[in-house]
Motif scaffolding. Structure first.
Motif, PDB file in Angstrom:
ATOM      1  N   TRP A  52       0.849  -1.181   0.016  1.00  0.00           N
ATOM      2  CA  TRP A  52      -0.010   0.194  -0.112  1.00  0.00           C
ATOM      3  C   TRP A  52       0.792   1.335   0.148  1.00  0.00           C
ATOM      4  N   THR A  53       0.350   2.249  -0.455  1.00  0.00           N
ATOM      5  CA  THR A  53       1.035   3.567  -0.865  1.00  0.00           C
ATOM      6  C   THR A  53       1.710   4.138   0.438  1.00  0.00           C
ATOM      7  N   CYS A  82      -5.202   0.079  -4.571  1.00  0.00           N
ATOM      8  CA  CYS A  82      -3.576   0.638  -4.180  1.00  0.00           C
ATOM      9  C   CYS A  82      -2.979  -0.233  -2.959  1.00  0.00           C
ATOM     10  N   GLY A  86       0.260   0.110  -4.773  1.00  0.00           N
ATOM     11  CA  GLY A  86       0.649   1.597  -4.182  1.00  0.00           C
ATOM     12  C   GLY A  86       2.094   1.781  -4.267  1.00  0.00           C
TER      13      GLY A  86
END
Ligand code: FEO
Length: 460
Positions: A52-53, A82, A86
């Motif tokens: 994840w981002t 994402c 991400g």
């Protein structure tokens, strides 16, 4: 830090102990989670998914501490959401032009989220494979709508690991990585919660996909999902559970969900619980005030139930907003083969029970005739209606899936999500009777899974 998975495969994901909400605030995380990414180091080095981002820089620093990023020959993106894609932007800043293997829909979702950067996409479909050396291959299996149109799984031959993406996952942080090391109660509960709250709407597709997976005869020895524990011990146990859960699963349980203003509706809820126990002592009964309960936990209990009872007082000629929100979510999840009853107090107009019944029916429940509408506070006359209501909820076997109607009309497949419209089945959830040919569907009919129109279908 990498963790050894099997052979030359390592886990290089992010163990998210702090995560407490997912999909915005729509999914509660009670036992941590993980975004699993994997590194395969054969003659070719392959990264399967990212994280994840918010964790992208930790992820990349960790990868750099394990390998020279320039050694990565390919990236496999099993899914574009994402929590898995991400870190791509930051990663490709470091290693531009690295080939990315994914589905055509994943190209759309990744470019849709991060923009068009002329990344080196290689589109794959079910059955395609790439040679990664040392006699091993990656074989791709599209998993459309499990749970996005772009979803895919990847099978590593030799080690026989299925990287299954979201399917078979759990939001559960397991430092020890493997299912046999995890708390079995929590593992199974989190796997079921994930299925009930995220995958259940796609249960018909899932059933077909499991059959398709079976026909591929992949000798699966390990299932490595994108969240939670890796299924190392008896990996097919989760496949078998999914097969059972996807077929209108239920246990001998009734769940009561309500909200109240001045406790009158609470009293009815508790009386219904008492009566269920009186009439059927073996039936599990759960009672939740939805305004004070975790909705995802409640939905997991409903997933297990053969029937539910839902209560709300009448307020402003309607129902409480807590119950209304719950019912909207309930409709999304497309539970099947369950009965429902409604109850509630009122002071003057008293519409709540009628509204509850209509919404429960709209959500696909078989609503029983009996109900309890109580003027002001419930009294003995109101409570006297409860035994009949409960016997209706408990009566007979739970509703059976409708029998198939034979039809020679052709099936049509949705080109976006893979849903198959079968005239023999119709689309009863949306008022389309079994036996209705695709041509005779109303022009405004939409794919029940992904919502696109008839023009996006082609003959199967
Ligand atoms: Fe875990 Fe659909 O992302």
């Amino acid at each position: 830090m990498r963790k050894h998975v099997k052979g030359n495969v390592s886990w290089v994901g992010y163990l998210d102990w702090e995560l407490d909400r997912f999909h915005g605030d729509d999914y509660s995380i009670l036992n941590g989670s993980s975004q699993n990414a994997y590194l395969i180091e054969e003659e070719k080095t392959v990264l399967v998914d990212t994280v994840w981002t918010p964790h992208r820089f930790d992820f990349i620093e960790n990868l750099k501490s394990e390998i020279d990023l320039n050694k990565i020959d390919f990236i496999v993106m099993n899914h574009g959401e994402c929590d898995h894609s991400g870190s791509l932007t930051a990663l490709l800043d470091e290693i531009p032009n690295t080939p990315i293997y994914c589905t055509a829909n994943a190209v759309k979702s990744i470019e849709g989220q991060y923009g068009k950067h002329n990344w080196n996409f290689h589109v794959v479909k079910t059955g395609d494979s790439i040679d990664i050396g040392n006699g091993k291959e990656l074989i791709f299996v599209e998993m459309r709508m499990l749970h996005w149109p772009d979803s895919m799984a990847t099978f590593l031959t030799g080690d026989n690991i299925l990287f299954s993406m979201d399917a078979f996952g759990q939001h559960y942080a397991v430092e020890e990585l493997f299912n046999d090391k995890a708390d079995q109660c929590v593992l199974n509960k989190e796997a079921m919660k994930y299925f009930a709250n995220i995958l259940n709407p796609f249960a018909p597709i899932l059933t077909k996909k499991l059959e398709e997976l079976g026909k591929l005869n992949l000798p699966i020895e390990m299932i490595a999902p994108a969240h939670g524990a890796i299924w190392r011990e008896d990996p097919l146990q989760i496949v078998n559970k999914y097969a059972t859960w996807a077929k209108a699963y239920q246990e001998d349980q009734i769940t009561i969900v309500y909200d109240t203003m001045w406790e009158g509706t609470t009293k009815i809820a508790h009386k219904i619980a008492d009566e269920i126990h009186m009439q059927s002592p073996d039936t599990v009964v759960k009672v939740f005030n939805i305004a004070k309960s975790d909705k995802n936990e409640v939905m997991t209990e409903i997933f297990k139930s053969r029937a539910i009872a839902v209560g709300s007082p009448t307020v402003s000629s309607s129902i409480l907003s807590s119950v209304a929100g719950f019912l909207e979510f309930l409709k999304q999840l497309k539970f099947k083969n369950k009965k429902a009853a409604a109850f509630g107090c009122y002071g003057w107009s008293g519409e709540s029970v009628k509204i509850l019944k209509a919404k429960l029916s709209e959500a696909g429940f078989e609503v029983v005739d009996g109900d309890v509408r109580s003027l002001w506070n419930p009294d003995e006359m109101d409570f006297a209606k409860i035994p009949e209501l409960v016997s209706e909820l408990l009566a007979g076997e739970a509703p059976q899936v409708k029998k198939e109607v034979k039809s020679s009309a052709p099936k049509y497949v949705c080109t976006v999500c893979g849903y198959v419209y079968d005239p023999a089945q119709g689309d009863p959830d949306h008022g389309i009777a079994a036996g209705t040919s695709f041509e005779n569907l109303p022009e405004d009919w939409a794919c029940p899974i992904c919502g696109v129109g008839k023009d996006q279908f082609e003959q199967a």
